[in-house]
Design a protein around this motif. Structure first.
Motif, mmCIF file in Angstrom:
data_model
loop_
_atom_site.group_PDB
_atom_site.id
_atom_site.type_symbol
_atom_site.label_atom_id
_atom_site.label_comp_id
_atom_site.label_asym_id
_atom_site.label_seq_id
_atom_site.Cartn_x
_atom_site.Cartn_y
_atom_site.Cartn_z
ATOM 1 N N UNK A 1 -25.776 14.290 4.008
ATOM 2 C CA UNK A 1 -24.340 14.003 3.913
ATOM 3 C C UNK A 1 -23.833 14.339 2.512
ATOM 4 N N UNK A 2 -22.834 15.199 2.428
ATOM 5 C CA UNK A 2 -22.370 15.649 1.102
ATOM 6 C C UNK A 2 -21.686 14.531 0.320
ATOM 7 N N UNK B 1 -32.264 15.284 -1.497
ATOM 8 C CA UNK B 1 -32.650 16.687 -1.315
ATOM 9 C C UNK B 1 -34.051 16.958 -1.843
ATOM 10 N N UNK B 2 -34.420 16.307 -2.913
ATOM 11 C CA UNK B 2 -35.773 16.475 -3.456
ATOM 12 C C UNK B 2 -36.818 15.911 -2.490
ATOM 13 N N UNK B 3 -36.544 14.720 -1.951
ATOM 14 C CA UNK B 3 -37.470 14.116 -0.979
ATOM 15 C C UNK B 3 -37.550 14.992 0.260
ATOM 16 N N UNK B 4 -36.396 15.461 0.726
ATOM 17 C CA UNK B 4 -36.343 16.304 1.922
ATOM 18 C C UNK B 4 -37.142 17.585 1.724
ATOM 19 N N UNK C 1 -27.409 22.532 -1.682
ATOM 20 C CA UNK C 1 -27.940 21.494 -2.572
ATOM 21 C C UNK C 1 -27.094 21.277 -3.823
ATOM 22 N N UNK C 2 -27.166 20.053 -4.327
ATOM 23 C CA UNK C 2 -26.462 19.703 -5.561
ATOM 24 C C UNK C 2 -26.990 20.537 -6.723
ATOM 25 N N UNK C 3 -28.306 20.665 -6.812
ATOM 26 C CA UNK C 3 -28.947 21.480 -7.848
ATOM 27 C C UNK C 3 -29.288 22.833 -7.246
ATOM 28 N N UNK C 4 -28.718 23.882 -7.801
ATOM 29 C CA UNK C 4 -28.910 25.227 -7.264
ATOM 30 C C UNK C 4 -30.391 25.559 -7.140
ATOM 31 N N UNK C 5 -30.733 26.227 -6.041
ATOM 32 C CA UNK C 5 -32.081 26.732 -5.776
ATOM 33 C C UNK C 5 -33.125 25.630 -5.543
ATOM 34 N N UNK D 1 -20.441 27.353 -4.021
ATOM 35 C CA UNK D 1 -21.748 26.697 -4.136
ATOM 36 C C UNK D 1 -22.852 27.577 -3.537
ATOM 37 N N UNK D 2 -22.525 28.249 -2.436
ATOM 38 C CA UNK D 2 -23.512 29.106 -1.776
ATOM 39 C C UNK D 2 -23.946 30.242 -2.696
ATOM 40 N N UNK D 3 -23.014 30.800 -3.436
ATOM 41 C CA UNK D 3 -23.313 31.932 -4.323
ATOM 42 C C UNK D 3 -24.341 31.571 -5.399
ATOM 43 N N UNK D 4 -24.454 30.281 -5.711
ATOM 44 C CA UNK D 4 -25.372 29.845 -6.764
ATOM 45 C C UNK D 4 -26.818 29.765 -6.285
#
Length: 296
Positions: A179-180, A189-192, A216-220, A249-252
């Motif tokens: 959920x954003x 996201x890290x756990x996932x 993701x909040x943190x790119x890559x 965000x996708x571009x990152x």
């Protein structure tokens, strides 16, 4: 499995269109499209109207295989026809790879997540999907909090169903959405990522999956997943972001392409002329394609 379609999804330039709004979300999708609830009577007519909407999108000259790799369909759409052909066959004949949403919606929130409701008829759905020349499937769960046991349960459930789908010759899109708007989204996201990696490492060389994840909040954050030999492709949902925000965000993110629904069709309206409709859809396709293939 269709090897030509597999190669297109794995190596092609473009994105995947999500046209899989289900029964519960259909009235809102139609309302956003300019068809209010008082414009139709009963469920059958509602699904007729949404199929008209999807047919208009899919048959538009803007819906072009040069930029659209695949399309995710709702089960009723799979069983309906476009220009005298079953929808998946129409897409495949136009070099667009068909996928099918197979989940039955979300269970109540527990341990910070929403698992999928049981898919009691999965075996029968997969049999019918093969009859209709579907390439792959999609199923969605939602993560609201960085609860390790909850996230593990989501991923385990997804991969358990995914292995059944693989056994029937289809490629599953595993979609554990974060959920954003949730707090500690980055921690979730890290756990996932780590839980997905564990499950990927347990797959055999003949078992391949796709992943559909929130940007993701943190790119890559998901770069390691995209490079895993068992992953065909990682695609991103817009998740409630506006199209412009989702694209930026996708571009990152390297190796991440779009699989947008609302962000793709947000500007479309039943009352538009064909020229207006096609122009709006063309703009959406162009900018989503650009964000999927051109990275910062």
């Amino acid at each position: 499995m269709n090897n030509k379609q597999f190669d297109k999804i794995k190596n092609g330039k473009g994105f995947i269109a999500a046209l899989d709004q289900s029964g519960g979300s259909t009235p809102k999708a139609l309302a956003d499209y300019g068809v209010p609830e008082d414009a139709y009577s009963g469920e059958d007519e509602m699904f007729d109207r949404v199929h008209q909407m999807r047919t208009r999108i899919i048959t538009s000259p803007a819906f072009d295989s040069d930029k659209i790799l695949g399309t995710i369909l709702f089960e009723q759409t799979m069983d309906r026809e476009i220009e005298g052909k079953y929808t998946a066959d129409y897409l495949a004949d136009n070099d667009i790879v068909p996928f099918l949403k197979v989940d039955k919606g979300l269970a109540e929130k527990e341990n910070g997540v929403q698992l999928m409701k049981p898919i009691h008829d999965l075996e029968e759905t997969l049999r019918r999907a093969n009859e209709r020349n579907i390439f792959g499937t999609k199923m969605r769960s939602v993560i609201h909090e960085p609860n390790p046991s909850g996230i593990k349960a989501v991923v385990d459930q997804q991969f358990e169903a995914g292995k059944q789908i693989i056994a029937e010759g289809l490629v599953p899109i595993i979609e554990p959405e974060v959920n954003i708007h949730s707090e500690d989204k980055e921690k979730s996201e890290e756990i996932l990522r780590d839980e997905i990696l564990k499950n990927l490492n347990d797959l055999t060389e003949d078992e391949n999956v796709m992943l559909k994840l929130s940007i993701p909040t943190k790119a890559n954050t998901y770069k390691e997943l995209a490079e895993h030999p068992r992953v065909v492709r990682v695609v991103a949902l817009s998740g409630g972001y506006s199209r412009d925000e989702a694209n930026e965000k996708l571009k990152e993110n390297e190796n991440l392409i779009a699989s947008f629904s609302r962000a793709l069709i947000a500007d479309l309206n039943a009352n538009q002329s064909d020229e207006e409709f096609n122009k709006s859809l063309q703009h959406a396709v162009d900018v989503i394609y650009d964000a999927s293939v051109n990275k910062k």
